[in-house]
Design a protein around this motif. Sequence first.
Motif, PDB file in Angstrom:
ATOM      1  N   ASP A 110      -5.694  73.542  32.626  1.00 26.81           N
ATOM      2  CA  ASP A 110      -6.955  72.787  32.624  1.00 26.81           C
ATOM      3  C   ASP A 110      -6.619  71.307  32.461  1.00 26.81           C
ATOM      4  O   ASP A 110      -6.147  70.888  31.396  1.00 26.81           O
ATOM      5  CB  ASP A 110      -7.864  73.249  31.487  1.00 26.81           C
ATOM      6  CG  ASP A 110      -8.354  74.674  31.685  1.00 26.81           C
ATOM      7  OD1 ASP A 110      -8.593  75.052  32.844  1.00 26.81           O
ATOM      8  OD2 ASP A 110      -8.480  75.399  30.681  1.00 26.81           O
ATOM      9  N   CYS A 111      -6.837  70.533  33.510  1.00 26.73           N
ATOM     10  CA  CYS A 111      -6.553  69.097  33.488  1.00 26.73           C
ATOM     11  C   CYS A 111      -7.875  68.336  33.478  1.00 26.73           C
ATOM     12  O   CYS A 111      -8.726  68.541  34.347  1.00 26.73           O
ATOM     13  CB  CYS A 111      -5.717  68.706  34.709  1.00 26.73           C
ATOM     14  SG  CYS A 111      -4.082  69.488  34.730  1.00 26.73           S
ATOM     15  N   ILE A 112      -8.047  67.509  32.489  1.00 26.79           N
ATOM     16  CA  ILE A 112      -9.330  66.834  32.265  1.00 26.79           C
ATOM     17  C   ILE A 112      -9.373  65.531  33.063  1.00 26.79           C
ATOM     18  O   ILE A 112      -8.532  64.653  32.874  1.00 26.79           O
ATOM     19  CB  ILE A 112      -9.534  66.557  30.762  1.00 26.79           C
ATOM     20  CG1 ILE A 112      -9.399  67.860  29.959  1.00 26.79           C
ATOM     21  CG2 ILE A 112     -10.897  65.923  30.518  1.00 26.79           C
ATOM     22  CD1 ILE A 112      -9.328  67.647  28.457  1.00 26.79           C
ATOM     23  N   GLN A 113     -10.348  65.408  33.939  1.00 26.98           N
ATOM     24  CA  GLN A 113     -10.476  64.236  34.802  1.00 26.98           C
ATOM     25  C   GLN A 113     -11.447  63.215  34.219  1.00 26.98           C
ATOM     26  O   GLN A 113     -12.411  63.573  33.535  1.00 26.98           O
ATOM     27  CB  GLN A 113     -10.990  64.638  36.193  1.00 26.98           C
ATOM     28  CG  GLN A 113      -9.981  65.354  37.054  1.00 26.98           C
ATOM     29  CD  GLN A 113     -10.557  65.664  38.422  1.00 26.98           C
ATOM     30  OE1 GLN A 113     -11.713  66.073  38.537  1.00 26.98           O
ATOM     31  NE2 GLN A 113      -9.759  65.487  39.467  1.00 26.98           N
ATOM     32  N   PHE A 114     -11.170  61.951  34.535  1.00 30.34           N
ATOM     33  CA  PHE A 114     -12.126  60.884  34.242  1.00 30.34           C
ATOM     34  C   PHE A 114     -12.708  60.389  35.554  1.00 30.34           C
ATOM     35  O   PHE A 114     -11.982  60.117  36.508  1.00 30.34           O
ATOM     36  CB  PHE A 114     -11.456  59.721  33.507  1.00 30.34           C
ATOM     37  CG  PHE A 114     -12.383  58.561  33.257  1.00 30.34           C
ATOM     38  CD1 PHE A 114     -13.482  58.710  32.410  1.00 30.34           C
ATOM     39  CD2 PHE A 114     -12.181  57.332  33.866  1.00 30.34           C
ATOM     40  CE1 PHE A 114     -14.350  57.657  32.182  1.00 30.34           C
ATOM     41  CE2 PHE A 114     -13.038  56.270  33.638  1.00 30.34           C
ATOM     42  CZ  PHE A 114     -14.123  56.431  32.791  1.00 30.34           C
ATOM     43  N   VAL A 154     -15.131  63.903  32.757  1.00 31.92           N
ATOM     44  CA  VAL A 154     -15.785  62.991  31.823  1.00 31.92           C
ATOM     45  C   VAL A 154     -16.235  61.761  32.589  1.00 31.92           C
ATOM     46  O   VAL A 154     -15.460  61.181  33.354  1.00 31.92           O
ATOM     47  CB  VAL A 154     -14.823  62.568  30.681  1.00 31.92           C
ATOM     48  CG1 VAL A 154     -15.464  61.486  29.814  1.00 31.92           C
ATOM     49  CG2 VAL A 154     -14.435  63.774  29.836  1.00 31.92           C
ATOM     50  N   HIS A 155     -17.493  61.384  32.398  1.00 35.45           N
ATOM     51  CA  HIS A 155     -18.046  60.175  33.005  1.00 35.45           C
ATOM     52  C   HIS A 155     -18.198  59.084  31.937  1.00 35.45           C
ATOM     53  O   HIS A 155     -18.381  59.375  30.759  1.00 35.45           O
ATOM     54  CB  HIS A 155     -19.420  60.451  33.624  1.00 35.45           C
ATOM     55  CG  HIS A 155     -19.377  61.348  34.823  1.00 35.45           C
ATOM     56  ND1 HIS A 155     -19.562  60.885  36.106  1.00 35.45           N
ATOM     57  CD2 HIS A 155     -19.173  62.688  34.939  1.00 35.45           C
ATOM     58  CE1 HIS A 155     -19.482  61.889  36.958  1.00 35.45           C
ATOM     59  NE2 HIS A 155     -19.253  63.000  36.268  1.00 35.45           N
ATOM     60  N   GLU A 156     -18.143  57.842  32.367  1.00 32.80           N
ATOM     61  CA  GLU A 156     -18.463  56.658  31.565  1.00 32.80           C
ATOM     62  C   GLU A 156     -17.426  56.311  30.501  1.00 32.80           C
ATOM     63  O   GLU A 156     -16.844  55.239  30.525  1.00 32.80           O
ATOM     64  CB  GLU A 156     -19.852  56.778  30.895  1.00 32.80           C
ATOM     65  CG  GLU A 156     -21.006  56.893  31.885  1.00 32.80           C
ATOM     66  CD  GLU A 156     -21.207  55.631  32.697  1.00 32.80           C
ATOM     67  OE1 GLU A 156     -20.787  54.555  32.254  1.00 32.80           O
ATOM     68  OE2 GLU A 156     -21.783  55.725  33.790  1.00 32.80           O
ATOM     69  N   ASP A 157     -17.176  57.187  29.532  1.00 33.30           N
ATOM     70  CA  ASP A 157     -16.315  56.852  28.395  1.00 33.30           C
ATOM     71  C   ASP A 157     -14.989  57.582  28.511  1.00 33.30           C
ATOM     72  O   ASP A 157     -14.895  58.784  28.267  1.00 33.30           O
ATOM     73  CB  ASP A 157     -17.008  57.224  27.086  1.00 33.30           C
ATOM     74  CG  ASP A 157     -16.235  56.750  25.862  1.00 33.30           C
ATOM     75  OD1 ASP A 157     -15.136  56.191  26.034  1.00 33.30           O
ATOM     76  OD2 ASP A 157     -16.739  56.929  24.743  1.00 33.30           O
ATOM     77  N   VAL A 158     -13.927  56.851  28.861  1.00 31.24           N
ATOM     78  CA  VAL A 158     -12.622  57.475  29.079  1.00 31.24           C
ATOM     79  C   VAL A 158     -12.059  58.068  27.795  1.00 31.24           C
ATOM     80  O   VAL A 158     -11.241  58.999  27.836  1.00 31.24           O
ATOM     81  CB  VAL A 158     -11.637  56.455  29.696  1.00 31.24           C
ATOM     82  CG1 VAL A 158     -11.268  55.377  28.696  1.00 31.24           C
ATOM     83  CG2 VAL A 158     -10.399  57.149  30.240  1.00 31.24           C
TER      84      VAL A 158
END
Length: 316
Positions: free
Chosen positions: A194-198, A229-233
Amino acid sequence: MARSFDPVQLGSIELFCKAAELGSFTAAAEALGVTPAAVSRSIARLEQRLGVRLFVRTTRSIRLTEDGALYRAECQQALEQIAEAERAITGRQTTPTGLLRISVPTTYAHHRLLPLLPAFAQAYPGVALELNIGNRNVDLVDDGYDLVIRLGEPQDSRLIARKLEDATLGLFAAPAYLAERGHPQVLADLAGHDCIQFILPSTGRPLPWLLRDAQHRVVDHAFQSRQRVHEDVLGVVTWARAGGGICQIYHFIAEEAVRRGELVEVLPQLAGATRPFSILYPQNRHLSARVRAFVDFVVEAVELVNIDTESTGSRL
């Protein structure tokens, strides 16, 4: 050369700005040592010369019109520049004073700039600081900021940029996640994690991970993920700390969580790619003592932080 414009009434403009600030002709008169009638006459002359109404007047109050608000913003900046120029010429700018408005991204604010500000405030007690912390790129000139800190290479020819640092990137995950899913050993192993994208606010697209390949070349690693994740890295870091997967983030952000055992760096052989952070200010604006002091202070402080990090022999 003959003038193509009406003479600028600096005294009237100063009275106008003070009345707008205090919301009262009487208060402006008291502050500047003139009569309320003199303030009223000066502003009436300005309105006649400009051909617009600057204030809506009632028996009890005044408020700026839309034209008045625009005129005030421009005049206030012009008066401040004149005052700064006079202070510079007369030598009174040796001690920085006044308000400094700064826009800075969330990541750099919380993990670089804010920890430095107490030392700056102690060194320059006459400077007031107002920070806009967020990931929207403000227009430095049009929005009235003195300085901005930005990620990436600046493209605006109106701005002067001083690089603060090339921040290195790494991949991080929580120990609990790695205990359950295993440690990736090579780049191809990321496909099973699971790789979390911004998602970049400016484009609405995922921000590619920057990795180094076997030849140490920097490559974009694009991938699809169900976790975004949107907006806040900084959200990708919190998600990773909670065991949600692997994130890519700057070493200077992850270092505290690594020390506490909340994150572990994975695939360190792929790390080392960088993104630049710079501090920018308008090139056609008189550089005030407070701007110069702040820029020099932050550049030197960040350099010292990086030297200290390198002297430990580790990024973390």
